[in-house]
Write a protein that holds these residues in place. Structure first.
Motif, mmCIF file in Angstrom:
data_model
loop_
_atom_site.group_PDB
_atom_site.id
_atom_site.type_symbol
_atom_site.label_atom_id
_atom_site.label_comp_id
_atom_site.label_asym_id
_atom_site.label_seq_id
_atom_site.Cartn_x
_atom_site.Cartn_y
_atom_site.Cartn_z
ATOM 1 N N ASP A 1 0.514 -1.078 -0.045
ATOM 2 C CA ASP A 1 -0.030 0.589 0.080
ATOM 3 C C ASP A 1 0.924 1.094 -0.144
ATOM 4 O O ASP A 1 0.317 1.995 -0.500
ATOM 5 N N PHE A 2 2.072 1.055 0.423
ATOM 6 C CA PHE A 2 2.950 1.825 0.509
ATOM 7 C C PHE A 2 3.092 2.933 -1.037
ATOM 8 O O PHE A 2 2.875 4.025 -1.023
ATOM 9 N N LEU A 3 3.305 1.906 -1.742
ATOM 10 C CA LEU A 3 3.813 2.127 -3.535
ATOM 11 C C LEU A 3 2.362 2.324 -3.978
ATOM 12 O O LEU A 3 2.009 2.842 -5.259
ATOM 13 N N ASP A 4 0.716 2.997 -3.334
ATOM 14 C CA ASP A 4 0.197 3.118 -3.815
ATOM 15 C C ASP A 4 -0.533 4.641 -3.715
ATOM 16 O O ASP A 4 -1.367 5.229 -3.732
ATOM 17 N N ALA A 5 0.991 5.119 -2.597
ATOM 18 C CA ALA A 5 0.432 6.822 -1.924
ATOM 19 C C ALA A 5 0.098 7.473 -2.935
ATOM 20 O O ALA A 5 0.436 7.464 -4.663
ATOM 21 N N LYS A 6 -0.201 8.921 -3.027
ATOM 22 C CA LYS A 6 -1.447 9.931 -4.069
ATOM 23 C C LYS A 6 0.451 10.477 -4.764
ATOM 24 O O LYS A 6 0.228 10.727 -5.595
ATOM 25 N N TYR A 7 2.020 9.807 -4.359
ATOM 26 C CA TYR A 7 2.900 10.163 -5.253
ATOM 27 C C TYR A 7 2.468 9.863 -6.723
ATOM 28 O O TYR A 7 2.567 8.643 -6.323
ATOM 29 N N ASP A 8 2.944 10.266 -7.716
ATOM 30 C CA ASP A 8 2.998 10.129 -8.888
ATOM 31 C C ASP A 8 3.579 9.654 -9.806
ATOM 32 O O ASP A 8 3.985 10.468 -10.570
ATOM 33 N N LYS A 9 4.418 8.349 -9.611
ATOM 34 C CA LYS A 9 5.534 7.638 -9.946
ATOM 35 C C LYS A 9 5.664 7.976 -11.470
ATOM 36 O O LYS A 9 7.012 8.213 -11.974
ATOM 37 N N ARG A 10 4.458 8.562 -12.665
ATOM 38 C CA ARG A 10 5.413 8.218 -13.618
ATOM 39 C C ARG A 10 5.016 10.016 -14.098
ATOM 40 O O ARG A 10 6.083 10.681 -15.102
ATOM 41 N N LYS A 11 5.647 10.894 -13.278
ATOM 42 C CA LYS A 11 5.816 11.942 -12.812
ATOM 43 C C LYS A 11 7.300 12.533 -12.680
ATOM 44 O O LYS A 11 7.938 11.882 -11.593
ATOM 45 N N ASN A 12 8.124 13.159 -13.199
ATOM 46 C CA ASN A 12 9.701 12.966 -13.089
ATOM 47 C C ASN A 12 10.148 11.672 -12.261
ATOM 48 O O ASN A 12 11.189 12.030 -10.919
ATOM 49 N N VAL A 13 9.815 10.813 -13.684
ATOM 50 C CA VAL A 13 10.894 9.233 -12.924
ATOM 51 C C VAL A 13 11.780 9.784 -13.708
ATOM 52 O O VAL A 13 11.710 10.409 -15.036
ATOM 53 N N PRO A 14 13.324 9.348 -12.888
ATOM 54 C CA PRO A 14 14.042 9.263 -14.328
ATOM 55 C C PRO A 14 14.219 8.653 -15.280
ATOM 56 O O PRO A 14 13.733 7.267 -15.179
ATOM 57 N N SER A 15 14.842 8.791 -16.590
ATOM 58 C CA SER A 15 14.436 8.357 -17.725
ATOM 59 C C SER A 15 15.569 7.934 -18.666
ATOM 60 O O SER A 15 15.533 7.246 -19.690
ATOM 61 N N THR A 16 16.612 8.485 -17.834
ATOM 62 C CA THR A 16 17.840 9.222 -18.695
ATOM 63 C C THR A 16 19.175 8.867 -18.771
ATOM 64 O O THR A 16 18.786 8.835 -17.471
ATOM 65 N N VAL A 17 19.672 8.571 -19.144
ATOM 66 C CA VAL A 17 21.107 9.107 -18.142
ATOM 67 C C VAL A 17 21.624 9.961 -17.299
ATOM 68 O O VAL A 17 22.161 9.883 -16.188
ATOM 69 N N LYS A 18 21.304 10.772 -18.045
ATOM 70 C CA LYS A 18 21.264 11.985 -17.066
ATOM 71 C C LYS A 18 20.593 11.873 -16.013
ATOM 72 O O LYS A 18 20.839 12.861 -15.114
ATOM 73 N N ASP A 19 19.396 12.348 -15.797
ATOM 74 C CA ASP A 19 18.783 11.989 -15.243
ATOM 75 C C ASP A 19 19.107 10.510 -13.595
ATOM 76 O O ASP A 19 19.131 11.796 -12.372
ATOM 77 N N TYR A 20 19.668 9.731 -14.151
ATOM 78 C CA TYR A 20 20.174 9.352 -13.342
ATOM 79 C C TYR A 20 21.547 9.215 -12.631
ATOM 80 O O TYR A 20 21.693 9.880 -11.307
ATOM 81 N N GLN A 21 22.062 10.428 -13.534
ATOM 82 C CA GLN A 21 23.157 10.686 -13.122
ATOM 83 C C GLN A 21 23.360 11.660 -11.852
ATOM 84 O O GLN A 21 23.797 12.065 -11.049
ATOM 85 N N ALA A 22 21.652 12.077 -12.340
ATOM 86 C CA ALA A 22 21.297 13.759 -10.873
ATOM 87 C C ALA A 22 20.847 12.792 -9.335
ATOM 88 O O ALA A 22 21.334 13.823 -8.938
ATOM 89 N N LEU A 23 20.918 11.709 -9.842
ATOM 90 C CA LEU A 23 20.129 11.011 -8.634
ATOM 91 C C LEU A 23 21.939 10.786 -7.592
ATOM 92 O O LEU A 23 21.647 10.911 -6.436
ATOM 93 N N LEU A 24 22.350 10.004 -8.013
ATOM 94 C CA LEU A 24 24.061 10.319 -7.761
ATOM 95 C C LEU A 24 24.746 11.356 -7.458
ATOM 96 O O LEU A 24 25.515 11.440 -6.349
ATOM 97 N N ASP A 25 24.377 12.768 -8.113
ATOM 98 C CA ASP A 25 25.239 14.109 -7.864
ATOM 99 C C ASP A 25 24.123 14.717 -6.540
ATOM 100 O O ASP A 25 24.804 15.802 -6.348
#
Length: 454
Positions: free
Chosen positions: A24-48
């Motif tokens: 049920d945690f995964l069903d929280a109001k946060y919309d995973k379709r928005k702001n989800v990393p999808s490119t190499v640059k996105d994933y590097q941003a998480l690490l930075d």
């Protein structure tokens, strides 16, 4: 920046991971379709996100160690977690406090797994040549963080590694996926160390030799971590190999004669000795107003040893620490060239390469003594090894390293180091082979994860 929301979500999710896997945690109001990393640059941003991945390094070992003391009135103001850690109380097994070292470590591991899962899901045919280096950097960085975190957690929540016992001793839950629904049992200690070595050795192939931004991992940083892991394992041939590989890439030392040693904080952040920048978790007990340097340790610094001025300042009739390589009151928890010279020195001496080990030790001390004037008259293996151990403690003080060193010295060298506390007239003692050299898993992890405790 759009990925801050993603990072916030990952932080919450990773904390949840440590407690349960309720869908049920995964069903929280946060919309995973928005702001989800999808490119190499996105994933590097998480690490930075250095405020997460380069901060909050484990602090419990520092609390439990022998380089300092807290006076009773100050100790009373600590949270239960750090009160009990300070004198190794069995109450750690039953308190409901958050074990920050545990949650911070697994939070970083979770983020690394998000990056690794995300990168593996990308269509490799669509990663063009220009992006290939970025892809490798992101993957290598995630593996570095995951391997390093497993190493740090093992120093507190697992027994000291012994080759003949590692297959039987309990290790950590090894989580290699970001899927929160998968339960992971405790591994063996052998499997835990194998995983950290696998992660780091793969990262070494992917990362650049050095980096201009020292909050990012590099090949030099990976070699340094491998040297640290192998040293802790008692594998001195490999600790030498990787320390040497690291120093071939980065080897500059800071001459303390060139610094303003009376400054509030003599060392600048990202100075030339820093291979990888990180900081320990900020906690009240480790502040300058609370943590008084052990008198026994302070007296080990000779008057011509400039660290005596650079590292410490007076606090009444005692001393507190000011020598953080973070350039502030925040304690440095990263990796420096001086540490790698000391690892190579120790490895060489243990391998009976006495002259080479002595040369590395002398190189470090020459940059620490007034007018670069230091004479080492030690040629006996055991005497030189004892001197290197002493200098490790003096050089790497308040960096989250001493606890691990005590554990390995007591196992491999039978040094019989014990720690004594005095609180309000009562004495407490941690003897060399005491089971309390391993912290218990947090109560929440035991209750909800079903893990066997230490």
């Amino acid at each position: 920046m759009k990925f801050l929301k993603t990072i916030c979500f990952l932080v919450i999710a990773s904390l949840f991971l440590l407690l349960s896997c309720k869908k049920d945690f995964l069903d929280a109001k946060y919309d995973k379709r928005k702001n989800v990393p999808s490119t190499v640059k996105d994933y590097q941003a998480l690490l930075d996100n250095a405020s997460v991945l380069n901060a909050g390094q484990p602090i419990m070992g520092e609390y439990a160690g022998d380089d300092y003391e807290i006076l009773f009135p100050r100790w009373q103001n600590l949270t239960n977690l750090y009160k009990y850690t300070y004198f190794w109380s069995d109450e750690l097994e039953v308190i409901n406090d958050e074990f920050v070292d545990w949650t911070e470590g697994f939070r970083k591991i979770y983020i690394a797994n998000v990056v690794l899962d995300g990168l593996s899901s990308l269509n490799q045919n669509k990663v063009n040549v220009a992006e290939r280096n970025d892809f490798d950097n992101a993957k290598g960085g995630a593996l570095f963080y995951r391997g390093s975190c497993y190493y740090q957690l093992a120093q507190e929540f697992c027994k000291q590694y012994e080759p003949q016992l590692a297959e039987a001793d309990l290790g950590l839950p090894i989580r290699l996926t970001s899927d929160l629904n998968i339960h992971v049992d405790r591994s063996t200690l052998s499997a835990t160390y194998k995983q950290m070595l696998d992660d780091l050795q793969t990262a070494a192939v992917l990362l650049p030799a050095t980096v201009s931004v020292k909050t990012r991992p590099s090949k030099a940083a990976v070699y340094a971590m491998l040297a640290k892991v192998y040293l802790q394992m008692g594998d001195y041939a490999n600790s030498f190999k990787y320390a040497d590989s690291c120093l071939n890439l980065q080897h500059e030392l800071q001459d303390l004669n060139e610094l303003n040693l009376t400054a509030s904080f003599p060392f600048t952040m990202f100075n030339k000795e820093v291979i990888f920048h990180a900081t320990l978790y900020s906690s009240a007990g480790m502040t300058q107003s609370n943590a008084l340097v052990s008198e026994e340790l302070y007296q080990q610094y000779e008057n011509d040893d400039l660290r005596k001025i650079a590292y410490f300042k007076t606090s009444g009739d005692r001393y507190t620490f000011k020598g953080s390589f973070a350039g502030s009151a925040i304690l440095f928890g990263g990796i420096t060239t001086a540490e790698l010279f000391l690892i190579r020195a120790e490895s060489n001496v243990r391998l009976k390469n006495i002259a080479a080990g002595k040369a590395d030790l002398l190189n470090v001390l020459t940059n620490r003594y007034r007018n670069n004037n230091i004479v080492l008259g030690l040629d006996n293996q055991q005497q030189l090894l004892a001197k290197i151990k002493e200098e490790r403690r003096k050089e790497l003080v308040f960096r989250g390293i001493r606890w691990s060193d005590i554990r390995r010295y007591n196992i491999f060298d039978k040094d019989n180091i014990k720690i004594i506390r005095n609180l309000n007239g009562q004495a407490f003692e941690l003897k060399p082979m005491d089971k309390r050299f391993v912290f218990p898993f947090p109560k929440a992890a035991i209750d909800l994860g079903g893990y066997e405790n230490n």
